[in-house]
Write a protein that holds these residues in place. Sequence first.
Motif, PDB file in Angstrom:
ATOM      1  N   ALA A  39       0.841  -1.096  -0.102  1.00 52.91           N
ATOM      2  CA  ALA A  39       0.004   0.116  -0.169  1.00 52.91           C
ATOM      3  C   ALA A  39       0.707   1.709  -0.007  1.00 52.91           C
ATOM      4  O   ALA A  39       0.334   1.674  -0.973  1.00 52.91           O
ATOM      5  N   ARG A  40       1.914   1.562   0.575  1.00 55.45           N
ATOM      6  CA  ARG A  40       2.872   2.150   0.767  1.00 55.45           C
ATOM      7  C   ARG A  40       3.680   2.582  -0.943  1.00 55.45           C
ATOM      8  O   ARG A  40       3.422   3.766  -1.105  1.00 55.45           O
ATOM      9  N   GLY A  41       3.885   1.433  -1.072  1.00 58.77           N
ATOM     10  CA  GLY A  41       4.387   1.665  -2.919  1.00 58.77           C
ATOM     11  C   GLY A  41       3.157   1.878  -3.708  1.00 58.77           C
ATOM     12  O   GLY A  41       4.018   2.670  -4.503  1.00 58.77           O
ATOM     13  N   ALA A  42       2.380   1.800  -3.195  1.00 55.26           N
ATOM     14  CA  ALA A  42       1.327   2.551  -4.711  1.00 55.26           C
ATOM     15  C   ALA A  42       0.242   4.175  -4.018  1.00 55.26           C
ATOM     16  O   ALA A  42       0.563   4.361  -5.020  1.00 55.26           O
ATOM     17  N   PHE A  43       1.076   3.949  -2.842  1.00 52.67           N
ATOM     18  CA  PHE A  43       0.760   5.525  -2.225  1.00 52.67           C
ATOM     19  C   PHE A  43       1.638   6.203  -2.322  1.00 52.67           C
ATOM     20  O   PHE A  43       1.257   7.195  -2.911  1.00 52.67           O
ATOM     21  N   ILE A  44       2.768   6.065  -2.705  1.00 46.00           N
ATOM     22  CA  ILE A  44       3.976   6.636  -2.556  1.00 46.00           C
ATOM     23  C   ILE A  44       3.222   7.925  -4.816  1.00 46.00           C
ATOM     24  O   ILE A  44       4.020   8.781  -4.993  1.00 46.00           O
ATOM     25  N   MET A  47       1.975  10.381  -3.970  1.00 44.19           N
ATOM     26  CA  MET A  47       2.257  12.047  -3.125  1.00 44.19           C
ATOM     27  C   MET A  47       3.934  12.318  -4.140  1.00 44.19           C
ATOM     28  O   MET A  47       4.255  13.729  -3.992  1.00 44.19           O
ATOM     29  N   VAL A  48       4.375  11.950  -5.023  1.00 41.75           N
ATOM     30  CA  VAL A  48       4.759  12.895  -5.873  1.00 41.75           C
ATOM     31  C   VAL A  48       4.565  13.489  -6.727  1.00 41.75           C
ATOM     32  O   VAL A  48       4.390  13.645  -7.819  1.00 41.75           O
ATOM     33  N   VAL A  49       5.170  15.005  -7.024  1.00 39.86           N
ATOM     34  CA  VAL A  49       4.716  15.877  -7.552  1.00 39.86           C
ATOM     35  C   VAL A  49       5.201  16.667  -8.499  1.00 39.86           C
ATOM     36  O   VAL A  49       4.169  16.303  -9.760  1.00 39.86           O
ATOM     37  N   ASP A  50       6.671  16.388  -8.554  1.00 37.46           N
ATOM     38  CA  ASP A  50       7.245  15.574  -9.311  1.00 37.46           C
ATOM     39  C   ASP A  50       7.882  14.205 -10.469  1.00 37.46           C
ATOM     40  O   ASP A  50       7.928  13.823  -9.817  1.00 37.46           O
ATOM     41  N   ARG A  51       6.708  14.088 -11.081  1.00 35.29           N
ATOM     42  CA  ARG A  51       6.841  12.788 -12.132  1.00 35.29           C
ATOM     43  C   ARG A  51       8.679  12.393 -12.145  1.00 35.29           C
ATOM     44  O   ARG A  51       8.898  11.637 -12.864  1.00 35.29           O
ATOM     45  N   ASP A  52       9.343  13.486 -12.522  1.00 39.66           N
ATOM     46  CA  ASP A  52      10.569  12.660 -12.879  1.00 39.66           C
ATOM     47  C   ASP A  52      10.807  12.324 -11.804  1.00 39.66           C
ATOM     48  O   ASP A  52      12.245  11.729 -11.468  1.00 39.66           O
ATOM     49  N   ASP A  53      10.791  12.772 -10.811  1.00 39.86           N
ATOM     50  CA  ASP A  53      11.455  11.956  -9.485  1.00 39.86           C
ATOM     51  C   ASP A  53      11.312  10.617  -9.096  1.00 39.86           C
ATOM     52  O   ASP A  53      11.521  10.493  -7.715  1.00 39.86           O
ATOM     53  N   LEU A  54       9.791  10.101  -9.655  1.00 40.74           N
ATOM     54  CA  LEU A  54       9.331   8.749  -9.232  1.00 40.74           C
ATOM     55  C   LEU A  54       9.643   8.484  -9.668  1.00 40.74           C
ATOM     56  O   LEU A  54      10.154   7.170  -8.257  1.00 40.74           O
ATOM     57  N   THR A  55      10.422   8.090  -9.885  1.00 40.11           N
ATOM     58  CA  THR A  55      11.339   6.462 -10.066  1.00 40.11           C
ATOM     59  C   THR A  55      13.222   7.017  -8.840  1.00 40.11           C
ATOM     60  O   THR A  55      12.983   5.843  -7.975  1.00 40.11           O
ATOM     61  N   ASN A  56      13.291   7.920  -8.639  1.00 36.24           N
ATOM     62  CA  ASN A  56      13.777   8.008  -7.388  1.00 36.24           C
ATOM     63  C   ASN A  56      13.469   7.808  -6.289  1.00 36.24           C
ATOM     64  O   ASN A  56      13.948   6.902  -5.200  1.00 36.24           O
ATOM     65  N   ASP A  57      12.494   8.480  -6.260  1.00 36.45           N
ATOM     66  CA  ASP A  57      10.997   8.488  -4.519  1.00 36.45           C
ATOM     67  C   ASP A  57      10.927   6.715  -4.444  1.00 36.45           C
ATOM     68  O   ASP A  57      10.978   6.471  -3.583  1.00 36.45           O
ATOM     69  N   CYS A  58      10.320   6.268  -5.275  1.00 37.47           N
ATOM     70  CA  CYS A  58      10.447   4.715  -5.028  1.00 37.47           C
ATOM     71  C   CYS A  58      11.608   3.741  -5.033  1.00 37.47           C
ATOM     72  O   CYS A  58      11.146   2.818  -3.895  1.00 37.47           O
ATOM     73  N   ALA A  59      12.578   4.442  -5.426  1.00 37.41           N
ATOM     74  CA  ALA A  59      14.100   3.602  -5.170  1.00 37.41           C
ATOM     75  C   ALA A  59      14.436   3.693  -3.207  1.00 37.41           C
ATOM     76  O   ALA A  59      14.623   2.987  -2.481  1.00 37.41           O
ATOM     77  N   GLN A  60      13.916   5.337  -3.467  1.00 31.21           N
ATOM     78  CA  GLN A  60      14.949   5.579  -2.070  1.00 31.21           C
ATOM     79  C   GLN A  60      13.482   4.930  -0.568  1.00 31.21           C
ATOM     80  O   GLN A  60      14.108   4.552  -0.082  1.00 31.21           O
ATOM     81  N   LEU A  61      11.879   4.904  -1.295  1.00 27.67           N
ATOM     82  CA  LEU A  61      11.533   3.924   0.007  1.00 27.67           C
ATOM     83  C   LEU A  61      11.889   2.457   0.383  1.00 27.67           C
ATOM     84  O   LEU A  61      11.491   2.183   0.854  1.00 27.67           O
TER      85      LEU A  61
END
Length: 88
Positions: A39-44, A47-61
């Motif tokens: 659920a946290r992985g799907a919710f992130i 939460m991400v504002v800038d789609r360019d950061d999505l890969t980085n944010d998922c990896a950091q999670l």
Amino acid sequence: MMVQAFVLALLTWTGTVRIWHVYLMALMLAAAQAIDLPARGAFIIDMVVDRDDLTNDCAQLGDLQHGAPWVPHWPARWSQRWAKGRRS
């Protein structure tokens, strides 16, 4: 999950803890995490504002989820602040 910790602490302090208590708490924790982590992985994504950061944010999670028992959270917070300051 916090309730489980308090229940196990109470059982330990009163001296009534048994091995089946520990097994039951472990089973309950695994069941809770089986729902919580995906659920946290799907919710992130929401939460991400800038789609360019999505890969980085998922990896950091993922790093935080798997590295939390080994590393305190302050390095991740510091690296986020450092990366955001560097982009500006």
